[in-house]
Design a protein around this motif. Sequence first.
Motif, mmCIF file in Angstrom:
data_model
loop_
_atom_site.group_PDB
_atom_site.id
_atom_site.type_symbol
_atom_site.label_atom_id
_atom_site.label_comp_id
_atom_site.label_asym_id
_atom_site.label_seq_id
_atom_site.Cartn_x
_atom_site.Cartn_y
_atom_site.Cartn_z
ATOM 1 N N UNK A 241 -33.099 -27.791 -31.949
ATOM 2 C CA UNK A 241 -32.996 -27.902 -30.498
ATOM 3 C C UNK A 241 -34.209 -27.237 -29.867
ATOM 4 N N UNK A 242 -34.903 -27.954 -28.997
ATOM 5 C CA UNK A 242 -36.134 -27.446 -28.397
ATOM 6 C C UNK A 242 -36.155 -27.729 -26.904
ATOM 7 N N UNK A 243 -36.567 -26.735 -26.142
ATOM 8 C CA UNK A 243 -36.724 -26.890 -24.701
ATOM 9 C C UNK A 243 -38.104 -27.474 -24.405
ATOM 10 N N UNK B 18 -27.071 -29.264 -26.998
ATOM 11 C CA UNK B 18 -27.240 -28.073 -26.160
ATOM 12 C C UNK B 18 -25.863 -27.516 -25.754
ATOM 13 N N UNK B 19 -24.968 -28.396 -25.394
ATOM 14 C CA UNK B 19 -23.618 -27.973 -25.001
ATOM 15 C C UNK B 19 -22.878 -27.404 -26.207
ATOM 16 N N UNK C 103 -33.928 -28.144 -19.126
ATOM 17 C CA UNK C 103 -35.012 -28.178 -20.105
ATOM 18 C C UNK C 103 -34.665 -28.983 -21.350
ATOM 19 N N UNK C 104 -33.420 -29.384 -21.481
ATOM 20 C CA UNK C 104 -32.971 -30.065 -22.699
ATOM 21 C C UNK C 104 -32.559 -31.514 -22.446
ATOM 22 N N UNK D 107 -36.358 -20.764 -26.836
ATOM 23 C CA UNK D 107 -35.455 -20.752 -25.688
ATOM 24 C C UNK D 107 -34.029 -21.120 -26.079
ATOM 25 N N UNK D 108 -33.860 -22.038 -27.022
ATOM 26 C CA UNK D 108 -32.513 -22.434 -27.456
ATOM 27 C C UNK D 108 -31.791 -21.287 -28.138
#
Length: 133
Positions: free
Chosen positions: A104-106, A128-129, A119-120, A28-29
């Motif tokens: 990075x993982x959701x 994430x940003x 999700x993060x 997802x990331x």
Amino acid sequence: MTRLFIINFILYFVEVKLLANTGTNPYNAIITASVAAQGGASLAVAMKTKSKKLKALAYPSTLSAMLGITEPAIFGVNLRYGKPFVFGLVGGAAGGFLASLLQLEATGMSLTVIPGALLYLSSPFIWYIVVNV
């Protein structure tokens, strides 16, 4: 059914399997980075053009991309001019690479960019940003 539909359908199964086995979703990331990059390319077109008609198309396309729907940005704006689409691809690749480096993982499956930010919250949210910018 088209090939693209079949590929997307298969990737949903991959996401479900990742969530079932590990509890996280790194795919997802990567997708989020590509969506944000196409939205950013559409925003760049909107800001640089002098045409009021193109501005009226590009700004809403950017908003829809930031909500996870890239078709207006890709087909309505970016592919029309070529360079924005290519730079969107490059930005998406760079963001996806950075997301994989940062691991990075959701924590689920959802739309991407703004709605997917929820999700993060369990991981460092600043990454994430950074990936999306």
